[in-house]
Design a protein around this motif. Sequence first.
Motif, mmCIF file in Angstrom:
data_model
loop_
_atom_site.group_PDB
_atom_site.id
_atom_site.type_symbol
_atom_site.label_atom_id
_atom_site.label_comp_id
_atom_site.label_asym_id
_atom_site.label_seq_id
_atom_site.Cartn_x
_atom_site.Cartn_y
_atom_site.Cartn_z
ATOM 1 N N GLY A 1 0.844 -1.336 -0.389
ATOM 2 C CA GLY A 1 -0.147 0.000 0.117
ATOM 3 C C GLY A 1 0.873 1.223 0.056
ATOM 4 O O GLY A 1 0.705 2.155 -0.834
ATOM 5 N N ALA B 1 1.185 3.984 -2.610
ATOM 6 C CA ALA B 1 0.832 5.614 -2.651
ATOM 7 C C ALA B 1 1.967 6.500 -3.229
ATOM 8 O O ALA B 1 1.601 7.608 -3.386
ATOM 9 N N TYR C 1 -3.425 -3.461 -6.107
ATOM 10 C CA TYR C 1 -3.547 -2.450 -5.535
ATOM 11 C C TYR C 1 -3.610 -0.985 -6.529
ATOM 12 O O TYR C 1 -4.301 -0.243 -6.457
ATOM 13 N N VAL D 1 -4.765 11.724 -2.584
ATOM 14 C CA VAL D 1 -4.729 10.362 -2.949
ATOM 15 C C VAL D 1 -3.722 9.422 -1.999
ATOM 16 O O VAL D 1 -4.375 8.193 -1.717
ATOM 17 N N VAL D 2 -2.780 9.737 -1.350
ATOM 18 C CA VAL D 2 -1.884 9.153 -0.388
ATOM 19 C C VAL D 2 -2.908 8.711 0.777
ATOM 20 O O VAL D 2 -2.874 7.591 1.157
ATOM 21 N N THR E 1 -5.629 6.344 -0.161
ATOM 22 C CA THR E 1 -4.895 4.925 -0.619
ATOM 23 C C THR E 1 -4.606 4.075 0.645
ATOM 24 O O THR E 1 -5.163 2.902 0.943
ATOM 25 N N LEU E 2 -4.091 4.780 1.919
ATOM 26 C CA LEU E 2 -3.736 4.184 3.087
ATOM 27 C C LEU E 2 -5.158 3.783 3.840
ATOM 28 O O LEU E 2 -5.196 2.826 4.336
#
Length: 228
Positions: A53, A57, A151, A165-166, A169-170
Amino acid sequence: MFSSLMGFTAVAVLLTVSPGPDFAVVLRTSLGSGRRAALCSALGIAAGCVVWGLAGAVGLTAMLSASRTAYDALRVAGALYLMWLGFQALRSARRRTPGGERPEGAGPEGTGPEGAGPESGIADAGRQSPLRAFRTGLLTNVLNPKVGVVYMSLLPQFIPHGAPVVAATLLLVAVHVLLGLLWLGGIALAVHRARALFQRPRVRRRLDQATGGVLLALGAAVGVETAR
């Protein structure tokens, strides 16, 4: 974001419960090393998801996907590792006496030498410490580039336009990790509750053979696919 999260959760449930290397590794660890080691193996698998992940990211999985050589090298390493785990399981099965016969010098059935208990003797074949079980789970996932590709291709579809986004995503990875821990942890606990059945020599031997065969087949399938 809430609707995207619910949609991803539904898809992640299907991904989580689909049989694969993670399931086989946790099942074998539960059988051979007990509940604690199996839970550590599940934690290692979850940590592998976090690694992928984080890599996704920051864009590392895109770089991996763009490099065929790096992708194939990682797949070959993962295939060899799965086949090694399968070989270990089959070797453990061979060490177990067929029909529940006890090796010379062993105590009552299900115990080690001189009745030392189920933790010793023949039951120690293939046993892993919690740390080693965690490492096995971690490597099983980290050496599987398909996790990174999934992913990279799946997660962006559930990130709303304009969302960070980061962070998004996390968050999605955290949902997948939680589902994986619940599923794999449940397997470990279920095997532990049925340990009286699974510790029978004949049953243990057959299960070791089955999980070893599955791991070998998965590794061989990845190797053949990579060679094409």
